[in-house]
Design a protein around this motif. Structure first.
Motif, mmCIF file in Angstrom:
data_model
loop_
_atom_site.group_PDB
_atom_site.id
_atom_site.type_symbol
_atom_site.label_atom_id
_atom_site.label_comp_id
_atom_site.label_asym_id
_atom_site.label_seq_id
_atom_site.Cartn_x
_atom_site.Cartn_y
_atom_site.Cartn_z
ATOM 1 N N LEU A 20 -9.773 -7.070 -7.440
ATOM 2 C CA LEU A 20 -8.654 -7.741 -8.102
ATOM 3 C C LEU A 20 -7.417 -6.861 -8.196
ATOM 4 O O LEU A 20 -6.324 -7.350 -8.475
ATOM 5 C CB LEU A 20 -9.060 -8.183 -9.509
ATOM 6 C CG LEU A 20 -10.061 -9.330 -9.611
ATOM 7 C CD1 LEU A 20 -10.389 -9.611 -11.071
ATOM 8 C CD2 LEU A 20 -9.526 -10.591 -8.940
ATOM 9 N N LEU A 21 -7.585 -5.564 -7.954
ATOM 10 C CA LEU A 21 -6.471 -4.617 -8.075
ATOM 11 C C LEU A 21 -6.057 -4.027 -6.734
ATOM 12 O O LEU A 21 -5.168 -3.184 -6.676
ATOM 13 C CB LEU A 21 -6.856 -3.482 -9.035
ATOM 14 C CG LEU A 21 -7.231 -3.889 -10.458
ATOM 15 C CD1 LEU A 21 -7.699 -2.670 -11.247
ATOM 16 C CD2 LEU A 21 -6.061 -4.561 -11.163
ATOM 17 N N THR A 56 -4.360 -3.586 -3.065
ATOM 18 C CA THR A 56 -3.223 -4.054 -2.274
ATOM 19 C C THR A 56 -3.757 -4.655 -0.978
ATOM 20 O O THR A 56 -4.915 -4.429 -0.597
ATOM 21 C CB THR A 56 -2.260 -2.912 -1.920
ATOM 22 O OG1 THR A 56 -2.954 -1.959 -1.084
ATOM 23 C CG2 THR A 56 -1.749 -2.211 -3.176
ATOM 24 N N MET A 113 -7.034 -11.439 -1.415
ATOM 25 C CA MET A 113 -5.755 -11.453 -2.116
ATOM 26 C C MET A 113 -5.629 -12.685 -3.014
ATOM 27 O O MET A 113 -5.042 -12.621 -4.095
ATOM 28 C CB MET A 113 -4.598 -11.431 -1.114
ATOM 29 C CG MET A 113 -4.461 -10.149 -0.305
ATOM 30 S SD MET A 113 -4.166 -8.667 -1.341
ATOM 31 C CE MET A 113 -5.835 -7.984 -1.427
ATOM 32 N N ARG A 141 -7.891 -14.024 -4.728
ATOM 33 C CA ARG A 141 -8.611 -13.792 -5.987
ATOM 34 C C ARG A 141 -7.674 -13.266 -7.066
ATOM 35 O O ARG A 141 -7.923 -13.478 -8.257
ATOM 36 C CB ARG A 141 -9.752 -12.797 -5.770
ATOM 37 C CG ARG A 141 -10.958 -13.366 -5.057
ATOM 38 C CD ARG A 141 -11.948 -12.260 -4.730
ATOM 39 N NE ARG A 141 -12.364 -11.524 -5.914
ATOM 40 C CZ ARG A 141 -12.866 -10.280 -5.880
ATOM 41 N NH1 ARG A 141 -12.983 -9.640 -4.735
ATOM 42 N NH2 ARG A 141 -13.229 -9.678 -6.987
ATOM 43 N N HIS A 142 -6.585 -12.602 -6.661
ATOM 44 C CA HIS A 142 -5.642 -12.049 -7.633
ATOM 45 C C HIS A 142 -4.971 -13.130 -8.457
ATOM 46 O O HIS A 142 -4.386 -12.839 -9.505
ATOM 47 C CB HIS A 142 -4.556 -11.238 -6.923
ATOM 48 C CG HIS A 142 -5.074 -10.049 -6.187
ATOM 49 N ND1 HIS A 142 -4.249 -9.131 -5.573
ATOM 50 C CD2 HIS A 142 -6.341 -9.601 -5.967
ATOM 51 C CE1 HIS A 142 -4.977 -8.186 -4.999
ATOM 52 N NE2 HIS A 142 -6.254 -8.458 -5.224
ATOM 53 N N HIS A 143 -5.052 -14.365 -7.987
ATOM 54 C CA HIS A 143 -4.396 -15.484 -8.683
ATOM 55 C C HIS A 143 -4.816 -15.576 -10.142
ATOM 56 O O HIS A 143 -4.022 -15.950 -10.995
ATOM 57 C CB HIS A 143 -4.725 -16.792 -7.947
ATOM 58 C CG HIS A 143 -4.251 -18.026 -8.645
ATOM 59 N ND1 HIS A 143 -2.914 -18.339 -8.772
ATOM 60 C CD2 HIS A 143 -4.939 -19.018 -9.274
ATOM 61 C CE1 HIS A 143 -2.795 -19.480 -9.442
ATOM 62 N NE2 HIS A 143 -4.004 -19.904 -9.752
ATOM 63 N N LEU A 191 -5.238 -13.301 -12.254
ATOM 64 C CA LEU A 191 -4.488 -12.376 -13.112
ATOM 65 C C LEU A 191 -3.051 -12.845 -13.322
ATOM 66 O O LEU A 191 -2.350 -12.306 -14.180
ATOM 67 C CB LEU A 191 -4.477 -10.972 -12.505
ATOM 68 C CG LEU A 191 -5.839 -10.304 -12.284
ATOM 69 C CD1 LEU A 191 -5.641 -8.912 -11.700
ATOM 70 C CD2 LEU A 191 -6.634 -10.242 -13.584
ATOM 71 N N GLU A 192 -2.632 -13.836 -12.549
ATOM 72 C CA GLU A 192 -1.257 -14.334 -12.625
ATOM 73 C C GLU A 192 -1.156 -15.664 -13.357
ATOM 74 O O GLU A 192 -0.071 -16.227 -13.493
ATOM 75 C CB GLU A 192 -0.701 -14.485 -11.199
ATOM 76 C CG GLU A 192 -0.707 -13.169 -10.416
ATOM 77 C CD GLU A 192 -0.555 -13.386 -8.919
ATOM 78 O OE1 GLU A 192 -0.431 -14.560 -8.502
ATOM 79 O OE2 GLU A 192 -0.578 -12.385 -8.184
ATOM 80 N N HIS A 230 0.517 0.568 -7.111
ATOM 81 C CA HIS A 230 0.136 -0.778 -7.591
ATOM 82 C C HIS A 230 -0.658 -0.681 -8.887
ATOM 83 O O HIS A 230 -0.449 -1.471 -9.813
ATOM 84 C CB HIS A 230 -0.678 -1.488 -6.513
ATOM 85 C CG HIS A 230 -1.028 -2.902 -6.859
ATOM 86 N ND1 HIS A 230 -0.085 -3.873 -7.087
ATOM 87 C CD2 HIS A 230 -2.245 -3.501 -7.040
ATOM 88 C CE1 HIS A 230 -0.686 -5.015 -7.377
ATOM 89 N NE2 HIS A 230 -1.998 -4.810 -7.358
#
Length: 281
Positions: free
Chosen positions: A114-115, A117, A141, A143-145, A147-148, A180
């Motif tokens: 999740l962290l 780049t 990438m 999956r980062h959704h 956190l947003e 990042h």
């Protein structure tokens, strides 16, 4: 006349995406070439996506949603497509990760997914297999959704100091990755702690693991060994929580961890920055 391939939208998320893209395009009265001109790509590319021969990118999906006025329908399907690009063994965990209210992670060797780049993820995922690498990186990438979102999970990430020194993808990639990590310093929902070498023997030496907590469902422990596994066994959960508490106590504070990350970024990977943390963040 060109023979148009018939799709079964229920066959896979990729087929569903292609069928819906074709349906929206035809409802708008556009040919492949005309839609391509609207979204700055070739009609041939759109044809490959419609017939599930190629995976659409996020940028393409956003542009097509706008051009065809779908109210975000294709983007919603695209997220399903990205989930389907994850390894089959990992998909059940990814589904639970997206629903978790709290994620507690300990990483022994790598930055948590999740962290990561995009460049770091590409280096990690491309070590042994290059097949569909672009799609697999895009899926990671996406999956980062979580956190947003407006309601992100509380994510607490503890990483061994070794993670900072394991040069993945080269110095430039590592500079970007550590920068990042520093970008989360003022994010109240993401807390990053480094377990320093000086901690010596610790309760995470057996390997990386995650603990997921939910609003109503039982907690889950996910082991990231050679054969990853999940369990909701209460006794194992109790022991993992105890291990995590000890790791958290032995790790540097969030602020001290950021200082160490910045120092390693400068000294090992050649990044130069001033005293103001906003420069490195």
């Amino acid at each position: 006349m060109t023979n148009v391939r018939e799709l079964d939208p229920s066959a896979s998320p990729l087929d569903y995406y292609g069928a819906e893209l074709r349906r929206f395009r035809e409802a708008a009265g556009l040919t492949l070439k005309q839609l391509g001109a609207c979204v700055f790509c070739t009609g041939s590319l759109i044809g490959q996506i419609e017939t599930a021969r190629k995976v659409a990118t996020k940028d393409f999906t956003l542009r097509v949603d706008t051009a065809l006025d779908t109210e975000g329908a294709l983007m919603r399907i695209w997220r399903l497509v990205m989930r389907s690009q994850l390894p089959a063994w990992f998909q059940p965990y990814a589904d639970l990760e997206a629903k978790a209210t709290h994620i507690h992670s300990f990483q022994l060797h790598l930055v948590h997914g999740l962290l990561q780049t995009e460049e770091y993820a590409r280096a990690v995922l491309g070590v042994l297999e290059h097949d569909k690498l672009d799609e697999r990186v895009a899926a990671r990438m996406e999956r980062h959704h979580i956190l947003e979102r407006e309601d992100p999970p509380l994510f607490w990430a503890i990483m061994s100091e070794a993670v900072l020194y394991q040069e993945i993808g080269g110095k430039e990639v590592m500079r970007g990755q550590l920068a990042h990590l520093l970008s989360f310093l003022d994010n109240p929902w993401v807390n990053i702690q480094i377990l320093p070498f000086s901690a010596g023997a610790h309760t995470g030496m057996a390997g990386s693991f995650n603990i997921l907590r939910f609003e109503d469902d039982p907690e889950i422990v996910y082991d990231e060994h050679y054969e990853p596994r999940m369990t909701a066994n209460p006794e194992e959960l109790r022991m993992r929580s105890l291990r995590y508490d000890h790791l958290q106590a032995a790790a540097l504070s969030v602020e001290k961890s950021a200082e160490l990350i910045g120092r390693v970024m400068e000294e090992r990977y050649g990044e130069q920055h001033g005293a103001d943390r906003s420069v490195v963040a």
